[in-house]
Write an enzyme that holds these catalytic residues in place. Structure first.
Site: not given
Ligand code: PMT
Length: 415
Positions: A209, A278, A288, A322, A336, A340
């Site tokens: 991403n 995810d 390849k 986040f 969320k 969690k």
């Molecule tokens: O890196 P930059 O370019 O500065 O951009 C910052 C950002 C947009 C990446 C950052 O601000 C941000 O939002 N990060 C979390 C992005 C995200 O994965 O969001 P989510 O809504 O999909 O996940 C929710 C939370 O679960 C997040 O804290 C994530 O780290 C966590 N997660 C998600 C999926 C997973 N399999 N395991 C996790 O721990």
């Protein structure tokens, strides 16, 4: 951010890195500090005072005995002005003069007259740096509570590879910030995740991403400045490793999960700013994948939800997640946070200009598990990081309970 509204006196001495003073001033101004500059005679051989005057918006001082300011004893007024004095670049000559307590020009005289902290950033040829006289002078100044930044390794102006380069501009500004910052995170061990993950499906291709890591790195630097021990677990990014933090490089979500779980034991605060994929391809081809007529379907399987796992093992740690959303920001983020077992969630709406991926800025809402919402309008990611850490600190001080323990006995466990 401790540099906001602070008065910085920048001493520029005569080395090739003097041209970097221009970028340094821009960084200080961007952090809303006010900057005055003293240039030595030799520095003026490398850079025009007008350049630094234009960027700082203040006069550049070069002379002890100027007739321009009859009512001002210039070395005393500049010494009193400074909340911090930074000498960057600092030559072997000026370091030697300071170590000997000499005051034969405006810069060295001001430094003798100040009560404020002084940060010295040496930059010179590596043989000069290794010279016992220079080493001894640095050691003497460290004993007198001068702050020093180690020069970096790399190609020097004399075309040799070695130690002696001026540190990155943002690192110098961070160091000044750290010197002036109250150490309210002393005793905390903050685990931060940052950047994207890469999920390979053959030896040359992967799913990922747009995360640049900027938000997570800002959090790591900010926590370090506030006195925390920081572990930064980072997916692949183009950013410099921050100084003074423990750095663990990972690539995939599975690697990130393992790194987080093995560092969790000693962490007191966990902040998950990484954009974790995810899903990952169910199989990784050893060779390849060749293109053929028609499309290509890649089967995906779920990656572990790292933050959910941390939430189950949370104990007395403070857990910050986040949420990256394109709609229903508050509702989705709240769900969320609750599911969690987070204490705080930082919601960014990636459809807003200046928010989310890649940018130096973000626009967020910080939600806490008691229903509080703090709005952070467009601001630099370092400032956003500071606001997030303020909320963490508040929880630490107030002992805000988090909801819905999956195992209450675990939540009582104190590290
Ligand atoms: O890196 P930059 O370019 O500065 O951009 C910052 C950002 C947009 C990446 C950052 O601000 C941000 O939002 N990060 C979390 C992005 C995200 O994965 O969001 P989510 O809504 O999909 O996940 C929710 C939370 O679960 C997040 O804290 C994530 O780290 C966590 N997660 C998600 C999926 C997973 N399999 N395991 C996790 O721990």
């Amino acid at each position: 951010m401790a540099l906001k509204d602070k008065r910085i006196l920048l001493g520029v001495t005569g080395g090739i890195a003097a041209y970097k003073a221009a970028e340094l001033i821009r960084d200080f101004v961007r952090r809303q500090a006010s900057v005055k500059v003293i240039m030595t005679k030799n520095a003026r051989e490398f850079v025009m005072p007008l350049t630094l005057q234009t960027l700082s918006g203040n006069p550049v001082y070069t002379d002890m005995f100027s007739l321009d300011r009859p009512n001002e004893i210039i070395h005393i007024s500049l010494a009193d002005y400074a909340d911090i004095i930074i000498v960057a670049p600092a030559t072997a000559n000026v370091i030697g003069k300071l170590a000997a307590g000499l005051a034969d020009d405006l810069l060295t005289t001001v430094i003798l007259a100040t009560k404020s902290p002084v940060l010295i950033c040496p930059a010179m040829n590596s043989n000069m740096l290794d010279n016992p006289a220079v080493k001894e002078n640095i050691a003497r100044l460290v004993k007198r509570d001068f702050h020093f930044m180690d020069p970096e390794w790399g190609e020097l102006a004399c075309k040799v590879e070695g130690r002696g380069r001026l540190p990155e501009i943002s690192e110098i500004a961070d160091e000044a910030d750290a010197i002036l910052t109250v150490k309210d995170f002393a005793g905390e061990r903050v685990l931060v995740t940052a950047g994207p993950t890469r999920e390979p499906f053959d030896p040359v291709r992967y799913i990922t991403n747009y995360s640049s890591g900027k938000m997570g790195y800002a959090l790591a630097r900010c926590a370090r400045n506030r006195g925390a021990k920081v572990v930064l677990i980072s997916g692949p990014t183009a950013l410099e490793k921050p100084r003074g933090v423990e750095f663990i490089a990972v690539s995939s979500a599975l690697q990130m999960r393992d790194a987080v779980m093995s560092e969790l034991e000693t962490a007191t605060v966990v902040i998950k700013a990484a954009a974790v994929a995810d899903y990952r391809p169910s199989t990784i081809s050893e060779k390849k994948i060749k293109k053929k007529a028609g499309g290509l379907a890649i089967e995906l399987q779920r990656n572990p939800d790292i933050i959910a796992e941390v939430g189950r093992e949370k104990g007395s740690r403070i857990l910050v997640g986040f949420a990256m959303e394109s709609h229903d920001l508050i509702e989705n983020a709240t769900e969320k946070m609750q599911q969690k077992n987070m204490d705080l969630i930082v919601a960014n709406d990636v459809t807003q200009a200046g928010a989310g991926f890649q940018t130096d800025t973000n626009i967020v809402k910080i939600l806490d598990c008691k229903g509080g919402i703090e709005d952070c309008p467009l601001m630099d990611k370092m400032m956003v990081a500071d606001r997030i850490l303020d909320k963490v600190r508040q929880i630490r001080m107030e002992g805000m309970p988090s909801r819905g323990p999956s195992n209450p006995s675990k939540r009582m466990r104190r590290k």
